[in-house]
Write an enzyme that holds these catalytic residues in place. Structure first.
Site: not given
Length: 268
Positions: A154-156, A158
């Site tokens: 999810v971080y990637a 975003s």
């Protein structure tokens, strides 16, 4: 873009590299420094700490995951401070776990803070820059926006979105002939506490002071994209030339990227 006598706004500006860039903005002679953060105590402490450095300091408690908060606070900035010259979209969070371990709420929070908050905040201040035909926007993305990584799905995602959006805005400013620079920053892990527990086999964990200085220099030079420590072109060239299995092997076995989050704990 020269910081001297400018109005600078930094989101997430009372901790990590955000706080360092706030200090460096004052050291460079900015006229007014605006700090957005959700940490009210941190805002108070940062303002007191920087109070004798010259320049006016304005602090605003804000939850950038809330569009209403962004709209209201941006209007307060325009009314109480003035038209922002340099916007540094720095606020961000990370949830270091496998995707199937996320909650829906964690997904929404990550995307709203790491991606859409940057868009909404920029939309509030970009028209003023366009009207003046002068301004600078700096988006703190991540090398995770270039290379997929376990426990960062999810971080990637975003950060991938930020890179694509931010550089598109840069091209748009060129097409409409406006002198508004857009700089996209893609750093590896920075030693600020946000990524406590990460282990890197080859690539160095970045030091906050030096990294912040490189970002400030990139804004001043109107650099389009800055990846560190691996240059942007090297990553993209490797992805383009190597078959996916070969690229995966290099990232895992040579650089150790795919194992960096195995012992992640994050900021306590």
């Amino acid at each position: 873009m020269d910081f001297k006598n400018k109005i600078v706004l930094i989101t997430g500006g009372c901790s990590g590299i955000g706080k360092i860039m706030a200090r460096k903005s004052l050291e460079r002679g900015c006229q007014k420094l605006v700090i957005w953060d959700i940490n009210e105590e941190g805002l108070s402490q940062t303002k007191e700490e920087f109070s004798k450095m010259g320049g006016e300091i304005f602090t605003f408690k804000i939850d950038v995951s809330s569009l209403d908060d962004i709209k209201v606070t941006a209007q307060r900035v325009r009314t109480e401070v003035g038209s922002v010259d340099i916007l540094i979209n720095n606020a961000g969070i990370v949830v270091g776990k496998y995707f199937h371990e996320h909650t829906h709420e964690q997904i929404d929070k990550s995307i709203s803070i790491n991606t859409t908050a940057l868009m909404h905040t920029t939309l509030e201040f970009l028209p003023g820059m366009i009207e003046k035909n002068s301004g600078a926007i700096c988006n703190i993305a991540s090398s995770a926006g270039l290379i997929s990584n376990p426990k960062m799905s999810v971080y990637a995602s975003s950060k991938w979105a930020v890179i694509g959006w931010g550089d598109s805005v840069r091209l748009e400013m060129n097409q409409v002939n406006k002198k508004v620079s857009v700089t996209t920053i893609m750093p590896f892990f920075i030693n600020t506490g946000m990524f406590d527990g990460v282990k890197s086999k080859v690539l160095p964990i970045l030091e906050p002071e030096k990294t912040s200085e490189r970002i400030m220099n990139a804004i001043e030079k109107e650099t389009k994209m800055l990846a560190m420590p691996l240059p942007y072109w090297f990553i993209r060239l490797s992805q383009g030339l190597l078959p996916i299995p070969a690229f995966d092997w290099v990232m895992k076995n040579v650089f150790g990227v795919y194992d960096t989050m195995k012992e992640f704990t994050g900021r306590k």
